[in-house]
Design a protein around this motif. Structure first.
Motif, PDB file in Angstrom:
ATOM      1  N   ARG A  90     -11.048  20.187  14.619  1.00  0.00           N
ATOM      2  CA  ARG A  90     -11.492  21.114  15.421  1.00  0.00           C
ATOM      3  C   ARG A  90     -12.823  20.663  16.215  1.00  0.00           C
ATOM      4  O   ARG A  90     -12.948  20.945  17.438  1.00  0.00           O
ATOM      5  N   THR A 124      -6.607  27.969  11.098  1.00  0.00           N
ATOM      6  CA  THR A 124      -6.776  29.078  12.201  1.00  0.00           C
ATOM      7  C   THR A 124      -8.037  28.527  12.986  1.00  0.00           C
ATOM      8  O   THR A 124      -7.897  28.836  14.166  1.00  0.00           O
ATOM      9  N   THR A 125      -8.905  27.994  12.321  1.00  0.00           N
ATOM     10  CA  THR A 125     -10.364  27.729  13.149  1.00  0.00           C
ATOM     11  C   THR A 125      -9.799  26.617  14.063  1.00  0.00           C
ATOM     12  O   THR A 125     -10.392  26.742  15.386  1.00  0.00           O
ATOM     13  N   CYS A 143      -7.769  28.346  16.994  1.00  0.00           N
ATOM     14  CA  CYS A 143      -8.538  28.829  18.111  1.00  0.00           C
ATOM     15  C   CYS A 143      -8.802  28.237  19.197  1.00  0.00           C
ATOM     16  O   CYS A 143      -8.846  28.635  20.506  1.00  0.00           O
ATOM     17  N   ASN A 144      -9.129  26.913  19.247  1.00  0.00           N
ATOM     18  CA  ASN A 144      -9.352  25.855  20.065  1.00  0.00           C
ATOM     19  C   ASN A 144      -7.959  25.521  20.904  1.00  0.00           C
ATOM     20  O   ASN A 144      -8.013  25.193  21.954  1.00  0.00           O
ATOM     21  N   ASN A 164     -11.222  34.853  11.850  1.00  0.00           N
ATOM     22  CA  ASN A 164     -10.877  33.621  12.494  1.00  0.00           C
ATOM     23  C   ASN A 164      -9.538  33.807  13.178  1.00  0.00           C
ATOM     24  O   ASN A 164      -9.142  33.244  14.268  1.00  0.00           O
ATOM     25  N   TRP A 196     -10.208  35.773  16.008  1.00  0.00           N
ATOM     26  CA  TRP A 196     -10.777  34.895  17.016  1.00  0.00           C
ATOM     27  C   TRP A 196      -9.596  34.215  17.738  1.00  0.00           C
ATOM     28  O   TRP A 196      -9.725  34.129  19.174  1.00  0.00           O
ATOM     29  N   ALA A 197      -8.703  33.797  17.129  1.00  0.00           N
ATOM     30  CA  ALA A 197      -7.520  32.813  17.705  1.00  0.00           C
ATOM     31  C   ALA A 197      -6.902  33.852  18.610  1.00  0.00           C
ATOM     32  O   ALA A 197      -6.229  33.349  19.853  1.00  0.00           O
ATOM     33  N   HIS A 211      -8.288  34.545  21.774  1.00  0.00           N
ATOM     34  CA  HIS A 211      -8.069  33.160  22.732  1.00  0.00           C
ATOM     35  C   HIS A 211      -6.564  32.997  23.225  1.00  0.00           C
ATOM     36  O   HIS A 211      -6.292  32.769  24.557  1.00  0.00           O
ATOM     37  N   ASN A 249     -19.068  26.160  13.667  1.00  0.00           N
ATOM     38  CA  ASN A 249     -18.584  26.429  15.184  1.00  0.00           C
ATOM     39  C   ASN A 249     -19.638  26.604  16.294  1.00  0.00           C
ATOM     40  O   ASN A 249     -20.655  27.057  15.607  1.00  0.00           O
ATOM     41  N   GLN A 285     -15.154  40.108  17.879  1.00  0.00           N
ATOM     42  CA  GLN A 285     -13.989  39.576  18.106  1.00  0.00           C
ATOM     43  C   GLN A 285     -12.963  40.438  18.668  1.00  0.00           C
ATOM     44  O   GLN A 285     -12.056  40.255  19.668  1.00  0.00           O
TER      45      GLN A 285
END
Lengths: 1102, 243
Positions: free
Chosen positions: A666, A704-705, A708-709, A744, A747-748, A751, A872, A889
């Protein structure tokens, strides 16, 4: 003697033992000598049924020496085949061990042996071990944790053990083992997969709370105090700030006098908070105490504060704290402490003093010579690196020294002028009184206590119980120590030579103290390093300059390298005693080391892109990716993720390793170029996708974090992941009962929809369902959660929270400690930096959280958060409530959902589903300001989103436009508008409106007619301290005008006039004076257009 | 450190002597160091007497000093069986957690058995072979070192009682080495260093001496070049840690 003879003999023994003869001792001793070190014999005896009579003797036998012998044999069994442990657990050994922990009734030797056995079992049953034969391991260790924390009696026994006052060797060892038991059980992580093994295991936070409530923390502090007293007696120079050249005779006299006068405390000190502890025994070891304290206080403001409550603590170390600051040249005493002729002689290992304090003195001298402004690096010669104590006569003149010298040189340069740190509280609070003692302790003694001292200092920095200068000092003292330790150390016990030793050799020679020491360093130091540099770019840079990155990378490589140990020998020949355990422990160590090192790397790469590149350049990426794949799979990674594969825990590396690997990936994926090149080359999407459905929730969260990216619009993996069905998985995650998972996953998804195709957006929206989104966006919680809070409240009321210090244990019932769901119990409230952190009340109940009157403050408990290792970048802001997070979120989700052109259909669908009025109200709710009367200085606190209004713009209580009339307030009194939402949420709301306004004429008209209040409210945002929010107001105006639409004169005029009514001219005029040039220019244009299209040119609002 | 500071800090020989004389070590420290030596090396009675005479305020019972001594004696006398029993009594974990030491002890025991067998009338080696099969063979595959050692030892069976090979194995130094291993491991397990403080101090001093000589060789000093006095510590050669 043939095998048959053995069997006959064994049967005879077992028969004798089963008869529970009064003279069982001799038989037991014979059996003991038969078994210790003889794996085959152990197996034979267990098969023939030794364990049940053995456990029975341990529990019931009248002869205490027989019980002791039985416990020794049990201990030997624990070191054997893991299957023995299963049999022992089935025989109820764990409960029986706990039953023999009462120091008032149990024989001291037997008690010690019981404690040792418990620790031994925990040692061996770490969750890392996952071979099929020891699937019982986690059960045994969870059972220990359970039994300890569910019975008051057991906690009380531990407390009583810690409180014993004595010079007796056995009891000193009891205290050490009790502290170890605390550390191991607090840090115990059940990774069996969603607590399947032991569903009712109390959480780490709950365990820590039980220990604090029952006074175990205080008892540990008291024990630690003994070491301070001892240091003060033996080394007063450490405590005066200057080296006292005490006449040796005088010192002897003083010591004798003191030993005569010291009061021998019978039983235990009644009040550990007020009585200064007696000096610790020379046989006692400090590190287990410090480690246990650290386990309880880590990352907890509340517990760290509690640790400092003892009144004697401040008396012990009254006036020397400030002497250690680099600005003051009073360091001779400390310098002396680093010399081997003084403390070093008494310290038991060849752990070289770092002479870092001496370096401070040098630094001071340099400063005095050149003045702080001088940045001429040539003026700073590298100070002589200290000379290590020779080990076995060898000298260390390797390149490590040269590198170290570079490091220190850079360091000096960085320190002059000193670091600029805005983030630390200025003023009143002078930091923990323990800091100077711990700093001294980090330079002398054995490496366990040094590392523990460093760990504790790092924790103080993290929870803010330090002075402004402390982090600088720590950077100077601690960082070089850590980097040097990691590098194998110059002359550190263990050293680099043994570090590269072949596993077979290590295992077959047994894991001696030296090996353990080295393992401990390699497993612990990277984690401390990570914690220390996590939030500090300066420290990251310094650590990297000291070659920390290459060192950590080496550890990762080594730790993840598959090694075939003695298992490769003929599988039919059972391994010799000790080898089974040693092999397990060795593998365990390697994985722990890799995990710690990956965390360290992730922290180093948290902020700077160049650091991320450096991590990639070390070449560890393939190993890290391999570690995220099923064990044993080394072939090329599939290019496209396969959605059907679901892995079991046993197929994969241990959860901790997976989580650390995700954390590192990450960190790296924040760099677009690395994401597009190196991570793509590794096909990172495929293993990661599989981790999204890992049985362990913490792994799922960690994966999952990263996702997100990876699902951002510029990521080349967005397509493949979406095609593989990442949306479905995330939508499933978003409904999890785990708050971290929800946030999270949301959050994803946020994105995912950003600049996505219409169908992807629609799919996400549909999968989430409007009702669910609405509920969560409004309350930040779903109905089931409310229930959760309720039970938590009840729980707080019931379980001995109210029991006073030093409660009467005799009266307290021996009942179970009751745990209800405590997901929320580690919520901690952070307050203003200016306040004394030790004045804070921390734990707030979820009910408080729900009430509108409390600002949302939420600390993701970093010990349970998946991203404990790395934050993060979005997390570095002051922490917010979980509900705040999830709302943020969701608002962000809408913002991204509506972004881009031609999304009218989507917006209309959403408005239809929600009902336009409801949706508008939702947005309004999020940005509604409240007006607050200023509080008196002492009580007031600034909310992050609070805005101080200029006095000439007083505020009305209704949500009118700024500048409406205002009554009854003195001109000079400043009122403030406050927002319940965080600036981040407000930002999301503002841009959601911006995006809606950017759509069709129809939607613009809808907004102007049906969302007038919302548009009015938005004008308040011109006072926001956040530039992007103010800019958003201009964008709203701009988009509402619809400049680019040509044939829209009639409705546009109407719209613009409405906008003027809503106060936009006035608001924009205010922004003409904005500090941000970009905003000023955009405002000028928007204002021009607005006036033009509204049909008047110089008129303000009506 | 730059050469200029090095020059400045380099004391003249006379200063050096004077500085040494000026240091007045605390008697208490010295006594403690002696005590430490006695405990570490396992001289129980001497330690108790010394503590009394020097009036050392040490109420700590140094359990295990005598046992360690006894274990050491037993190993040196070749009575491995009782040594193992005593080790299990003093520290039951040691042999379970340290296969290397256990193997070495068992091998010593095997050597004794072979000696006995060879010396016996018929020269029946069955007990030795049984012992090796049962206790040593299962351990050997785990480690090449073990395997080699076992093979070497088993070869002894073929030799005559007075062969040079057997007497090499019979060398007291072999037992001494293993006795020291055991003693160190027992000390380590008891949170004590296996090395007496005084040895460490001697090593440190020797090291400092060497470093000073090196500096002296590298720095030109005005005036006559007087070497640093030798570090005569009055200790036997083998006690000094040479580098």
């Amino acid at each position: 003697m043939s095998a048959n003879d053995d069997k006959v003999r064994a049967l005879a023994f077992i028969e004798q033992l089963s008869a529970t003869a009064p003279d069982a001792r001799q038989t037991l001793e014979d059996v003991k000598n038969e078994l210790i070190g003889h794996e085959l014999q152990k197996r034979l005896y267990v098969e023939l049924g030794l364990i049940p009579p053995l456990v029975n003797i341990f529990e019931n036998h009248g002869d205490i020496s027989a019980r002791r012998e039985a416990s020794v044999i049990i201990g030997s069994m624990v070191y054997g085949d893991p299957q023995f442990l299963t049999t022992l657990t089935e025989a109820g050994i764990i409960t029986k061990l706990f039953n023999s922990l009462n120091p008032h009734t149990t024989d001291p030797e037997l008690l010690l042996q019981s404690l040792r056995l418990l620790n031994q079992i925990l040692d061996i049953c770490t969750p890392y071990i996952r071979t099929s034969s020891c699937s019982q391991g986690p059960i045994a260790s969870s059972k220990i944790v359970q039994t300890l924390y569910r019975k008051r009696r057991n906690i009380r026994n531990i407390l009583d053990i810690l409180r014993q006052e004595t010079d007796n060797r056995t009891i000193i060892h009891q205290i050490t083992e009790a502290a170890k038991l605390i550390t191991q059980t607090v840090e115990f992580a059940d990774f069996g997969g969603d607590g399947a093994h032991c569903p009712k295991l109390p959480t780490e936070a709950a365990r820590r709370r039980v220990l604090v409530e029952h006074g175990v923390l205080d008892a540990l502090v008291y024990r630690m105090g003994g070491f301070i007293v001892k240091d003060k007696r033996d080394h007063p120079e450490l405590f005066t700030g200057k080296f006292v050249s005490e006449d040796s005779k005088a010192r002897e006299e003083r010591l004798r006098e003191e030993s005569d006068n010291s009061v021998k405390l019978d039983g235990y000190a009644e009040d550990m908070l007020h009585n200064t502890p007696p000096p610790a025994s020379p046989l006692a070891s400090l590190s287990p105490i410090l480690e246990a304290l650290l386990a309880i206080t880590r990352d907890s403001i509340e517990n760290t504060r509690r640790m400092h409550q003892a009144t004697w603590l401040s008396e012990l170390a009254p006036d020397y704290p400030r002497r250690l600051t680099p600005g003051e040249p009073k360091l001779k005493g400390i310098k002396k402490s680093g010399s081997s002729t003084n403390l070093g002689l008494n310290s038991s290992t060849a752990f070289p003093p770092l002479a870092a304090a001496a370096r401070i003195a040098q630094l001071t001298a340099l400063r005095n010579r050149h003045g702080p402004a001088s940045a001429d690096s040539s003026a700073f010669q590298t100070p002589q690196a200290h000379t290590p104590i020779p080990r076995d006569g060898q000298t260390n003149e390797d390149e490590g020294e040269a590198r170290l010298a570079d490091f220190e040189n850079d360091y000096l340069r960085a320190l002059v002028p000193p670091f600029k740190r805005g983030s630390h509280p200025a003023g009143k609070y002078s930091g923990s009184v323990l800091v100077p003692w711990l700093i001294a302790r980090s330079t002398v003694g054995d490496c366990f206590s040094r590392l523990a001292a460093i760990g504790m200092l790092t924790n103080f920095v993290r929870v803010g119980s330090t002075t402004k200068k402390t982090p600088t000092i720590l950077g100077l003292l601690v960082l070089p120590t850590l980097v040097r330790l990691l590098d194998g150390g110059v002359g550190f016990e263990g050293g680099p030579a043994s570090a590269s030793k072949d596993g077979v050799e290590v295992v077959s020679n047994g894991i001696n103290r030296r090996t353990r020491t080295e393992w401990h360093i390699l497993e612990t130091a990277p984690k401390i390093l990570a914690a220390l540099v996590m939030d500090d770019q300066d420290l990251q840079k310094l650590a990297i300059d000291g070659h920390a990155m290459q060192t950590l990378a080496k550890l990762v490589e080594r730790g993840l390298k598959q090694e075939t140990l003695s298992h490769s020998a003929d599988p039919n020949v059972p391994l010799a005693a000790g080898l089974v355990t040693a092999t397990l422990l060795y593998n365990d160590h390697k994985l722990k080391m890799a995990e710690a090192a990956m965390r360290g790397l992730a922290a180093l790469a948290a902020f700077a892109d160049e650091n991320r590149k450096r991590v990639v350049e070390t070449g560890i990426l393939p190993s890290v990716v391999t570690a995220m794949r099923p064990i044993g799979e080394t072939g090329p990674v599939e290019k496209t993720p396969n959605r059907t594969i679901r892995r079991t825990v046993e197929e994969m590396y241990p959860p901790q390793v997976l989580i650390a690997a995700c954390g590192l990936i990450r960190s790296l994926s924040r760099s677009i170029s690395i994401l597009r090149t190196d991570l793509m080359d590794q096909n990172i999407g495929t293993p990661l996708f599989e981790l999204l459905t890992h049985p362990n929730i913490d792994v799922r969260i960690a994966a999952t974090t990263v996702v997100c990216n990876l699902v951002l619009d510029f990521s080349p993996l967005k397509g493949p992941l979406t095609e593989a069905g990442v949306v479905d998985i995330l939508c499933e995650h978003v409904t999890s009962s785990n708050p971290f998972m929800r946030v999270n996953a949301m959050w994803a998804l946020k994105h995912v929809v950003y600049f996505a195709e219409m169908d992807v957006r629609m799919k996400c929206y549909r999968s989430l369902s409007p009702q669910w989104l609405y509920q969560l966006a409004r309350d930040g919680t779903v109905a089931e959660e409310t229930q959760r809070h309720k039970s938590q409240k009840d729980f707080e009321g019931d379980v001995g929270m109210g029991e006073p210090e030093g409660q009467d244990y005799e009266d307290a019932s021996d009942d179970d400690i009751d745990y209800t769901d405590d997901t929320y119990e580690s919520l901690e409230m952070e307050e203003d930096e200016d306040d004394d952190p030790f004045q804070l009340k921390t734990d707030i109940s979820p009910d408080d959280l729900r009430s509108k009157n409390v600002p949302y403050m939420f600390d993701f408990p970093s010990n349970t958060a998946p991203n404990a290792g790395v934050k993060n970048s979005s997390y570095t802001k002051p922490s917010k409530g979980e509900r705040e997070y999830i709302q943020q979120q969701i608002m962000g989700f809408f913002r991204n959902l509506f972004s881009g052109e031609h999304m009218e259909a989507l917006v209309e669908t959403v408005l239809n589903d929600f009902g336009t009025r409801h949706f508008v109200n939702l947005l309004k709710e999020k940005i509604a300001p409240r007006v607050e009367r200023p509080r008196s200085e002492g009580l007031g606190y600034t909310r992050p989103s609070g805005v101080t209004l200029p006095a000439r713009d007083p505020v009305t209580s209704n949500a009118g436009a700024p500048g409406s009339s205002f009554n009854g307030t003195p001109e000079d009194e400043r009122w403030r508008i406050c927002f319940d939402s965080s600036p981040e949420t407000i930002d999301q709301v503002v841009y959601t409106v911006v995006h809606i306004a950017a759509q069709s004429k129809k939607l613009k008209d809808l907004l102007v007619h049906e969302a007038g209040d919302l548009l009015k409210l938005l004008t308040w945002m011109i006072y926001s301290p956040v530039g992007s929010i103010r800019r958003g107001v201009v964008w709203v105006a701009f988009n509402m005008i619809g400049v680019e639409e040509v044939n829209d004169d009639i409705t546009r005029k109407e719209r613009c006039q409405k906008m003027v009514d809503y106060g936009y001219v006035r608001a924009l005029e205010h922004l003409l004076q904005d500090a941000d040039q970009d905003i000023r220019e955009r405002t000028r244009l928007a204002l021009f257009e607005l006036r033009k299209h509204a049909g008047f040119s110089s008129h303000g609002d009506h | 450190m730059t050469s200029s500071t090095a020059r400045k800090s380099l004391p003249a020989s006379v200063d050096w002597e004077k500085k040494i004389d000026d240091v007045a070590p605390s008697k208490l420290d010295l006594n403690n160091m002696v005590m430490n030596y006695l405990i570490t090396e396992g001289y129980e009675e001497a330690a108790i007497k010394f503590a009394q005479e020097a009036n050392l305020a040490t109420s700590v019972k140094y359990n295990g000093i005598g046992e360690r001594r006894k274990i050491r004696n037993a190993i040196q006398a070749g009575d491995i069986k009782s040594a193992i029993k005593m080790i299990n009594g003093l520290n039951p974990q040691l042999l379970d957690t340290n296969p290397g030491i256990h193997f070495s002890l068992l091998r010593l025991q095997l050597i004794e058995l072979i000696k006995e067998c060879n010396a016996s009338a018929g020269g029946d080696v069955t007990p030795a072979i049984d012992f090796a099969t049962k206790h040593l063979a299962p351990r050997a595959p785990a480690n090449k070192g073990f395997l080699n050692a076992l093979e070497e030892t088993m070869l002894l069976i073929m030799h005559q009682p007075n062969s040079p090979q057997l007497s090499a194995m019979n060398d007291p130094s072999v037992r001494q080495e293993i006795a020291k291993m055991v003693n160190d491991a027992l000390l380590e397990a008891d949170n004590m260093t296996s090395e007496a403080d005084i040895r460490k101090l001697i090593r440190t001093r020797a090291f400092v001496g060497e470093e000073l000589v090196k500096i002296q060789a590298n720095v030109k000093i005005n005036g006559p070049k007087t070497p640093f006095p030798p570090f005569d510590l009055g200790i036997d050669e083998d006690e000094q840690m040479s580098s």
